[in-house]
Write a protein that holds these residues in place. Structure first.
Motif, PDB file in Angstrom:
ATOM      1  N   ARG A  67       0.820  -1.219   0.000  1.00  0.00           N
ATOM      2  CA  ARG A  67       0.000   0.000   0.000  1.00  0.00           C
ATOM      3  C   ARG A  67       0.850   1.263   0.000  1.00  0.00           C
ATOM      4  NH1 ARG A  67      -3.719   2.905   4.356  1.00  0.00           N
ATOM      5  NH2 ARG A  67      -2.069   2.256   5.789  1.00  0.00           N
ATOM      6  N   LEU A  68       1.946   1.297   0.764  1.00  0.00           N
ATOM      7  CA  LEU A  68       2.826   2.471   0.811  1.00  0.00           C
ATOM      8  C   LEU A  68       3.944   2.396  -0.229  1.00  0.00           C
ATOM      9  CD1 LEU A  68       3.226   2.954   4.668  1.00  0.00           C
ATOM     10  CD2 LEU A  68       1.506   3.913   3.153  1.00  0.00           C
ATOM     11  N   MET A  69       4.408   1.204  -0.501  1.00  0.00           N
ATOM     12  CA  MET A  69       5.515   1.065  -1.446  1.00  0.00           C
ATOM     13  C   MET A  69       5.147   1.565  -2.835  1.00  0.00           C
ATOM     14  SD  MET A  69       7.366  -2.576  -0.612  1.00  0.00           S
ATOM     15  CE  MET A  69       8.525  -2.340  -1.976  1.00  0.00           C
ATOM     16  N   ARG A  70       3.910   1.303  -3.248  1.00  0.00           N
ATOM     17  CA  ARG A  70       3.539   1.692  -4.621  1.00  0.00           C
ATOM     18  C   ARG A  70       3.642   3.200  -4.835  1.00  0.00           C
ATOM     19  NH1 ARG A  70      -1.926  -0.211  -7.748  1.00  0.00           N
ATOM     20  NH2 ARG A  70      -2.859   1.698  -6.869  1.00  0.00           N
ATOM     21  N   PRO A  71       3.017   4.044  -4.018  1.00  0.00           N
ATOM     22  CA  PRO A  71       3.187   5.485  -4.257  1.00  0.00           C
ATOM     23  C   PRO A  71       4.581   6.003  -3.920  1.00  0.00           C
ATOM     24  CG  PRO A  71       1.827   5.103  -2.314  1.00  0.00           C
ATOM     25  CD  PRO A  71       2.008   3.777  -2.968  1.00  0.00           C
ATOM     26  N   LEU A  72       5.236   5.426  -2.900  1.00  0.00           N
ATOM     27  CA  LEU A  72       6.554   5.929  -2.511  1.00  0.00           C
ATOM     28  C   LEU A  72       7.650   5.508  -3.478  1.00  0.00           C
ATOM     29  CD1 LEU A  72       6.357   5.487   1.372  1.00  0.00           C
ATOM     30  CD2 LEU A  72       6.549   7.643   0.107  1.00  0.00           C
ATOM     31  N   SER A  73       7.367   4.576  -4.361  1.00  0.00           N
ATOM     32  CA  SER A  73       8.369   4.165  -5.347  1.00  0.00           C
ATOM     33  C   SER A  73       8.778   5.328  -6.251  1.00  0.00           C
ATOM     34  CB  SER A  73       7.838   3.005  -6.189  1.00  0.00           C
ATOM     35  OG  SER A  73       6.718   3.414  -6.970  1.00  0.00           O
ATOM     36  N   ARG A  74       7.922   6.361  -6.374  1.00  0.00           N
ATOM     37  CA  ARG A  74       8.255   7.518  -7.209  1.00  0.00           C
ATOM     38  C   ARG A  74       9.380   8.355  -6.622  1.00  0.00           C
ATOM     39  NH1 ARG A  74       2.421   9.701  -5.502  1.00  0.00           N
ATOM     40  NH2 ARG A  74       2.931  10.630  -3.479  1.00  0.00           N
ATOM     41  N   ASP A  75       9.685   8.154  -5.331  1.00  0.00           N
ATOM     42  CA  ASP A  75      10.678   8.994  -4.650  1.00  0.00           C
ATOM     43  C   ASP A  75      12.055   8.359  -4.577  1.00  0.00           C
ATOM     44  OD1 ASP A  75       8.878  11.172  -3.767  1.00  0.00           O
ATOM     45  OD2 ASP A  75       7.933   9.579  -2.606  1.00  0.00           O
ATOM     46  N   PHE A  76      12.186   7.110  -4.982  1.00  0.00           N
ATOM     47  CA  PHE A  76      13.446   6.396  -4.785  1.00  0.00           C
ATOM     48  C   PHE A  76      13.847   5.661  -6.059  1.00  0.00           C
ATOM     49  CE2 PHE A  76      11.239   6.647  -0.717  1.00  0.00           C
ATOM     50  CZ  PHE A  76      12.214   7.225   0.087  1.00  0.00           C
ATOM     51  N   GLY A  77      15.158   5.541  -6.231  1.00  0.00           N
ATOM     52  CA  GLY A  77      15.647   4.742  -7.340  1.00  0.00           C
ATOM     53  C   GLY A  77      15.470   3.262  -7.113  1.00  0.00           C
ATOM     54  N   GLU A  78      15.375   2.875  -5.826  1.00  0.00           N
ATOM     55  CA  GLU A  78      15.175   1.466  -5.479  1.00  0.00           C
ATOM     56  C   GLU A  78      14.439   1.425  -4.153  1.00  0.00           C
ATOM     57  OE1 GLU A  78      18.154  -2.199  -4.428  1.00  0.00           O
ATOM     58  OE2 GLU A  78      18.679  -0.953  -6.165  1.00  0.00           O
ATOM     59  N   ILE A  79      13.404   0.612  -4.063  1.00  0.00           N
ATOM     60  CA  ILE A  79      12.628   0.510  -2.832  1.00  0.00           C
ATOM     61  C   ILE A  79      12.385  -0.957  -2.517  1.00  0.00           C
ATOM     62  CG2 ILE A  79      10.398   0.753  -4.026  1.00  0.00           C
ATOM     63  CD1 ILE A  79       9.466   2.388  -1.522  1.00  0.00           C
ATOM     64  N   HIS A  80      12.582  -1.310  -1.241  1.00  0.00           N
ATOM     65  CA  HIS A  80      12.417  -2.684  -0.776  1.00  0.00           C
ATOM     66  C   HIS A  80      11.390  -2.721   0.355  1.00  0.00           C
ATOM     67  CE1 HIS A  80      16.043  -4.507  -2.783  1.00  0.00           C
ATOM     68  NE2 HIS A  80      16.351  -3.210  -2.852  1.00  0.00           N
ATOM     69  N   GLY A  81      10.742  -3.852   0.490  1.00  0.00           N
ATOM     70  CA  GLY A  81       9.825  -4.072   1.594  1.00  0.00           C
ATOM     71  C   GLY A  81       9.995  -5.464   2.146  1.00  0.00           C
ATOM     72  N   VAL A  82       9.815  -5.593   3.464  1.00  0.00           N
ATOM     73  CA  VAL A  82       9.866  -6.913   4.101  1.00  0.00           C
ATOM     74  C   VAL A  82       8.573  -7.123   4.871  1.00  0.00           C
ATOM     75  CG1 VAL A  82      12.385  -6.935   4.297  1.00  0.00           C
ATOM     76  CG2 VAL A  82      11.013  -6.038   6.181  1.00  0.00           C
TER      77      VAL A  82
END
Length: 427
Positions: A67-82
């Motif tokens: 839910r948060l990773m999808r919109p926040l992916s626009r702010d980072f070159g790489e995003i991870h979730g666990v």
């Protein structure tokens, strides 16, 4: 934890993550993330303005279905979730399949062993630690957070700050952390603590910056000289140059020029009229170089009038005193904020589960609350405080079995005070 959250993911992942409504569609589910996303993105202002944003890497602890990773992916070159739940990880991979730089991993529920030291610019977490039953597990996550975070990197994390409850916690109602707990942990772990907002509530937000090992001890042993200038002092809610002595609006914003970069909640102090206030937030510099420092006034016995506002760093004055006009507090105005279905919060007064949730503010005598439904008193009200500063309470009850499907009139009383009637539609 894995078994419980796998079961919740299979039953209704969106509801258990966002609490808004059973069986949400994807559009409504992702829309519920908007305020949290803004809160995380605001913290990015603390990172260097000239940085290459495509090089930024972020990690979410407890990512759920993304839910948060999808919109926040626009702010980072790489995003991870666990996430501890295999089912949640599977859902997240599906929902993030169109974002090639978003990666989701299973975890054992405490370790971040899959990631190298000093590998992330930001670590964030929301509505996760409040569901973990053991304090040691949360603390291990926090220690791991320091390990994987780059020096100078940021943490934005939410905790349940409500008072402890007797008995054991479980994987839904997890452990509580006080503001004092987090002050101690961040100081001992060489984090610069920049915000504790909502202390004493379920949604206590914190912001930290990682500093080098031994940083705080060296700073305390030999505090650097620092001078700054207070440009203005305003009410934190209205931006007017006056604040009430107590109550929900008894907080101020101090706008400071040249605040030393090392200042944090551990060692910065503000006094109003000679009494120490509670600093809740140190903001990043704005375009003009000013930084906002928010402070809750000391307490119910504050004097009124023109009072000096003084800032200290390691016990030494940091700026010339400023002045604040403190007024007597206004009268309390108890009010109903929302009436919703007790489970499907987005359904409003259409009661689908035969449970009702009333949210009220400025309620100083919750024991005087009464609810009348169709001229009959409702028994077994569940009342608890969700914010002691604004005196916000939730009132929960079940619709009596005798109440049929259709429209019902509800009346709420607080002692002799009668609030406007509310029509509930029981489905």
């Amino acid at each position: 934890m894995r078994e419980d959250w796998n079961q919740r993911a299979r039953e209704d992942a969106s509801y258990y993550v966002a609490f808004g409504r059973r069986d949400q569609d994807d559009e409504e589910f992702f829309d519920t993330a908007a305020e949290v996303v803004k809160s995380v993105e605001w913290e990015l202002k603390r990172l260097p303005a000239d940085a290459n944003r495509r090089a930024w890497r972020a990690l979410e602890i407890g990512c759920g279905p993304g839910r948060l990773m999808r919109p926040l992916s626009r702010d980072f070159g790489e995003i991870h979730g666990v996430d501890v739940s295999d089912e949640m990880v599977s859902l997240a991979r599906h929902k993030l399949s169109g974002i090639p730089h978003a990666h989701v991993h299973s975890t054992n529920g405490a370790s971040l062993a899959a990631f190298a030291d000093e590998s992330f610019d930001m670590v964030y977490s929301y509505a996760v630690f409040q569901h973990i039953p053991l304090r040691d597990v949360v603390l291990e996550y926090l220690r791991e957070t320091r390990r994987v975070l780059k020096t100078g990197g940021l943490v934005r994390a939410q905790f349940n700050g409500l008072p402890p409850t007797p008995g054991q916690y479980d994987t839904w109602s997890g452990v509580r952390f006080s503001a004092a707990d987090l002050l101690e942990f961040t100081r001992d772990s060489d984090f610069q603590l920049l915000a504790i907002e909502g202390a004493g509530t379920q949604y206590m937000w914190t912001s930290w910056r990682k500093r080098p090992a031994g940083w705080h001890a060296r700073l305390a042993a030999d505090p650097p000289d620092g001078r700054c200038r207070v440009r203005r002092v305003t009410n934190a809610h209205s931006f007017e140059p006056v604040a009430p002595a107590s109550g929900r609006f008894a907080s101020i914003s101090i706008w400071i020029e040249d605040l030393p970069a090392e200042c944090g909640l551990h060692d910065l102090e503000v006094s109003i009229g000679g009494a120490r206030g509670s600093i809740t937030y140190i903001g990043p510099p704005d375009n003009s170089g000013l930084q906002q420092v928010n402070v809750i006034l000391p307490g119910v016995n504050n004097p009124t009038g023109l009072l000096p506002v003084e800032i200290f760093w390691f016990g030494k004055p940091l700026a010339k005193p400023a002045t604040l006009r403190v007024s007597p507090p206004g009268p309390q105005v108890p009010r109903i904020l929302t009436v919703t279905d007790g489970v499907n919060l987005l359904s409003g007064v259409k009661i689908q589960t035969r449970t009702v949730k009333i949210t009220m503010e400025e309620v100083s005598t919750p024991g005087d609350l009464r609810v009348i439904l169709d001229n009959a008193p409702v028994l077994d009200l569940e009342i608890f405080c969700t914010n002691p500063i604004s005196q916000r309470f939730e009132v929960n009850f079940r619709i009596p079995e005798a109440a049929e499907v259709g429209v019902h009139d509800m009346q709420v009383y607080l002692g002799r005070r009668r609030f406007g009637p509310v029509s509930l539609t029981v489905l």
